[in-house]
Scaffold this motif. Structure first.
Motif, PDB file in Angstrom:
ATOM      1  N   MET A 166       0.891  -1.077  -0.057  1.00  0.00           N
ATOM      2  CA  MET A 166      -0.026  -0.135  -0.076  1.00  0.00           C
ATOM      3  C   MET A 166       0.733   1.267   0.076  1.00  0.00           C
ATOM      4  SD  MET A 166      -1.716   0.442   3.750  1.00  0.00           S
ATOM      5  CE  MET A 166      -1.121  -1.031   4.597  1.00  0.00           C
ATOM      6  N   TYR A 167       0.179   2.316  -0.419  1.00  0.00           N
ATOM      7  CA  TYR A 167       1.063   3.548  -0.518  1.00  0.00           C
ATOM      8  C   TYR A 167       0.385   4.549   0.639  1.00  0.00           C
ATOM      9  CZ  TYR A 167       3.286   7.956  -2.241  1.00  0.00           C
ATOM     10  OH  TYR A 167       3.927   8.883  -2.330  1.00  0.00           O
ATOM     11  N   VAL A 168       1.392   5.000   1.401  1.00  0.00           N
ATOM     12  CA  VAL A 168       1.039   5.756   2.545  1.00  0.00           C
ATOM     13  C   VAL A 168       1.664   7.122   2.512  1.00  0.00           C
ATOM     14  CG1 VAL A 168       1.306   5.979   5.211  1.00  0.00           C
ATOM     15  CG2 VAL A 168       0.926   3.857   4.089  1.00  0.00           C
ATOM     16  N   ILE A 169       0.863   8.120   2.937  1.00  0.00           N
ATOM     17  CA  ILE A 169       1.149   9.506   3.299  1.00  0.00           C
ATOM     18  C   ILE A 169       0.929   9.688   4.803  1.00  0.00           C
ATOM     19  CG2 ILE A 169       1.178  12.172   2.811  1.00  0.00           C
ATOM     20  CD1 ILE A 169      -0.107  11.414   0.097  1.00  0.00           C
ATOM     21  N   LEU A 170       1.995  10.202   5.626  1.00  0.00           N
ATOM     22  CA  LEU A 170       1.961  10.024   7.022  1.00  0.00           C
ATOM     23  C   LEU A 170       2.163  11.604   7.625  1.00  0.00           C
ATOM     24  CD1 LEU A 170       2.901   7.700   9.733  1.00  0.00           C
ATOM     25  CD2 LEU A 170       4.089   9.835   9.678  1.00  0.00           C
ATOM     26  N   VAL A 171       1.454  12.050   8.152  1.00  0.00           N
ATOM     27  CA  VAL A 171       1.459  13.343   8.906  1.00  0.00           C
ATOM     28  C   VAL A 171       1.460  13.555  10.369  1.00  0.00           C
ATOM     29  CG1 VAL A 171       1.127  15.982   8.931  1.00  0.00           C
ATOM     30  CG2 VAL A 171       0.678  14.444   6.688  1.00  0.00           C
ATOM     31  N   TYR A 172       2.723  14.073  11.058  1.00  0.00           N
ATOM     32  CA  TYR A 172       2.598  13.918  12.639  1.00  0.00           C
ATOM     33  C   TYR A 172       2.668  15.065  13.219  1.00  0.00           C
ATOM     34  CZ  TYR A 172       7.491  13.594  12.683  1.00  0.00           C
ATOM     35  OH  TYR A 172       8.960  13.900  12.399  1.00  0.00           O
ATOM     36  N   ASP A 173       1.938  15.599  14.535  1.00  0.00           N
ATOM     37  CA  ASP A 173       2.253  16.616  15.250  1.00  0.00           C
ATOM     38  C   ASP A 173       2.473  15.863  16.657  1.00  0.00           C
ATOM     39  OD1 ASP A 173       2.611  19.207  16.398  1.00  0.00           O
ATOM     40  OD2 ASP A 173       0.178  19.443  16.116  1.00  0.00           O
ATOM     41  N   ILE A 174       3.813  16.060  17.101  1.00  0.00           N
ATOM     42  CA  ILE A 174       4.402  15.390  18.083  1.00  0.00           C
ATOM     43  C   ILE A 174       4.985  16.215  19.120  1.00  0.00           C
ATOM     44  CG2 ILE A 174       5.841  13.815  18.914  1.00  0.00           C
ATOM     45  CD1 ILE A 174       3.499  12.578  17.416  1.00  0.00           C
ATOM     46  N   GLY A 175       4.840  16.262  20.391  1.00  0.00           N
ATOM     47  CA  GLY A 175       5.424  17.021  21.394  1.00  0.00           C
ATOM     48  C   GLY A 175       7.081  17.131  20.949  1.00  0.00           C
ATOM     49  N   GLU A 176       7.499  18.234  21.477  1.00  0.00           N
ATOM     50  CA  GLU A 176       9.038  18.308  21.405  1.00  0.00           C
ATOM     51  C   GLU A 176       9.934  17.390  21.974  1.00  0.00           C
ATOM     52  OE1 GLU A 176      12.447  22.077  22.398  1.00  0.00           O
ATOM     53  OE2 GLU A 176       9.905  22.571  22.385  1.00  0.00           O
ATOM     54  N   LYS A 177       9.566  16.832  23.172  1.00  0.00           N
ATOM     55  CA  LYS A 177      10.284  15.745  23.745  1.00  0.00           C
ATOM     56  C   LYS A 177      10.360  14.523  23.038  1.00  0.00           C
ATOM     57  CE  LYS A 177       9.607  17.655  28.394  1.00  0.00           C
ATOM     58  NZ  LYS A 177       8.792  17.508  29.581  1.00  0.00           N
ATOM     59  N   ARG A 178       9.206  14.201  22.256  1.00  0.00           N
ATOM     60  CA  ARG A 178       9.155  12.924  21.501  1.00  0.00           C
ATOM     61  C   ARG A 178       9.258  13.203  20.086  1.00  0.00           C
ATOM     62  NH1 ARG A 178       5.353  13.859  25.128  1.00  0.00           N
ATOM     63  NH2 ARG A 178       3.913  14.790  23.631  1.00  0.00           N
TER      64      ARG A 178
ATOM     65  N   ASN B  66       8.976  18.705   6.600  1.00  0.00           N
ATOM     66  CA  ASN B  66       8.765  18.634   8.077  1.00  0.00           C
ATOM     67  C   ASN B  66       7.335  17.799   8.479  1.00  0.00           C
ATOM     68  OD1 ASN B  66      11.096  20.319   7.954  1.00  0.00           O
ATOM     69  ND2 ASN B  66       9.936  22.156   8.541  1.00  0.00           N
ATOM     70  N   SER B  67       7.705  16.772   9.209  1.00  0.00           N
ATOM     71  CA  SER B  67       6.825  15.901   9.773  1.00  0.00           C
ATOM     72  C   SER B  67       5.894  15.338   9.015  1.00  0.00           C
ATOM     73  CB  SER B  67       5.790  16.720  10.783  1.00  0.00           C
ATOM     74  OG  SER B  67       6.668  17.236  11.603  1.00  0.00           O
ATOM     75  N   VAL B  68       6.258  15.096   7.487  1.00  0.00           N
ATOM     76  CA  VAL B  68       5.589  14.368   6.434  1.00  0.00           C
ATOM     77  C   VAL B  68       6.463  13.427   5.912  1.00  0.00           C
ATOM     78  CG1 VAL B  68       4.346  14.891   4.549  1.00  0.00           C
ATOM     79  CG2 VAL B  68       4.564  16.720   5.959  1.00  0.00           C
ATOM     80  N   PHE B  69       5.948  12.458   5.674  1.00  0.00           N
ATOM     81  CA  PHE B  69       6.564  10.972   4.940  1.00  0.00           C
ATOM     82  C   PHE B  69       5.503  10.336   3.980  1.00  0.00           C
ATOM     83  CE2 PHE B  69       8.699  12.137   8.867  1.00  0.00           C
ATOM     84  CZ  PHE B  69       9.981  11.527   8.914  1.00  0.00           C
ATOM     85  N   GLU B  70       6.224   9.906   3.119  1.00  0.00           N
ATOM     86  CA  GLU B  70       5.478   9.028   2.320  1.00  0.00           C
ATOM     87  C   GLU B  70       6.212   7.781   1.592  1.00  0.00           C
ATOM     88  OE1 GLU B  70       4.658  11.032  -1.499  1.00  0.00           O
ATOM     89  OE2 GLU B  70       6.946  11.441  -1.877  1.00  0.00           O
ATOM     90  N   GLY B  71       5.457   6.833   1.163  1.00  0.00           N
ATOM     91  CA  GLY B  71       6.188   5.801   0.466  1.00  0.00           C
ATOM     92  C   GLY B  71       5.140   4.355   0.386  1.00  0.00           C
ATOM     93  N   GLU B  72       5.816   3.311  -0.119  1.00  0.00           N
ATOM     94  CA  GLU B  72       5.198   2.113  -0.347  1.00  0.00           C
ATOM     95  C   GLU B  72       5.670   1.321   1.051  1.00  0.00           C
ATOM     96  OE1 GLU B  72       3.238   0.591  -2.599  1.00  0.00           O
ATOM     97  OE2 GLU B  72       3.182   2.287  -3.934  1.00  0.00           O
ATOM     98  N   ILE B  73       4.629   0.429   1.577  1.00  0.00           N
ATOM     99  CA  ILE B  73       4.841  -0.143   2.737  1.00  0.00           C
ATOM    100  C   ILE B  73       3.847  -1.293   2.892  1.00  0.00           C
ATOM    101  CG2 ILE B  73       3.319   1.379   4.230  1.00  0.00           C
ATOM    102  CD1 ILE B  73       5.505   0.907   6.622  1.00  0.00           C
ATOM    103  N   THR B  74       4.496  -2.543   3.280  1.00  0.00           N
ATOM    104  CA  THR B  74       3.484  -3.701   3.430  1.00  0.00           C
ATOM    105  C   THR B  74       2.581  -3.539   4.696  1.00  0.00           C
ATOM    106  OG1 THR B  74       5.080  -4.873   4.789  1.00  0.00           O
ATOM    107  CG2 THR B  74       5.436  -5.198   2.379  1.00  0.00           C
ATOM    108  N   GLU B  75       1.626  -4.255   4.508  1.00  0.00           N
ATOM    109  CA  GLU B  75       0.581  -4.370   5.811  1.00  0.00           C
ATOM    110  C   GLU B  75       1.268  -5.049   6.989  1.00  0.00           C
ATOM    111  OE1 GLU B  75      -2.862  -3.474   7.296  1.00  0.00           O
ATOM    112  OE2 GLU B  75      -2.791  -3.253   5.266  1.00  0.00           O
ATOM    113  N   VAL B  76       2.179  -5.833   6.889  1.00  0.00           N
ATOM    114  CA  VAL B  76       2.946  -5.865   8.114  1.00  0.00           C
ATOM    115  C   VAL B  76       3.727  -4.933   8.749  1.00  0.00           C
ATOM    116  CG1 VAL B  76       4.759  -7.849   9.345  1.00  0.00           C
ATOM    117  CG2 VAL B  76       2.763  -8.723   7.453  1.00  0.00           C
TER     118      VAL B  76
END
Length: 87
Positions: free
Chosen positions: A1-13, A30-40
């Motif tokens: 599957m193809y995924v776009i991931l966005v996060y907003d995480i506290g400074e410590k983490r 910044n805080s944005v990732f994409e790519g093919e990834i298997t379900e597992v």
């Protein structure tokens, strides 16, 4: 599957989340990732992300598609991280 991931995480983490995401996906901004990834691998990454996050303070937004070819990507301005790899 193809995924776009966005996060907003506290400074410590945020450093831990950045390191985790780079193991599985391609950093594009910044805080944005994409790519093919298997379900597992996706389930493994999501589980590890939950361990890092504070669900009361942080957020992780995921856009999933079965195949990248069904997604139109347009970049306006400077691309932060080209996905071209030279060997």
């Amino acid at each position: 599957m193809y995924v776009i991931l966005v996060y907003d995480i506290g400074e410590k983490r945020v450093g831990k989340m950045l390191k985790l995401c780079r193991k599985y996906l391609n950093w594009i901004q910044n805080s944005v990732f994409e790519g093919e990834i298997t379900e597992v691998k996706w389930k493994e990454m999501r589980s590890r992300a939950k361990d890092i996050m504070s669900e009361e303070e942080d957020s992780l937004i995921i856009f999933k598609n079965k195949d990248k070819r069904w997604l139109d990507k347009e970049i306006v301005g400077q691309e932060r991280n080209s996905l071209d790899n030279f060997l």
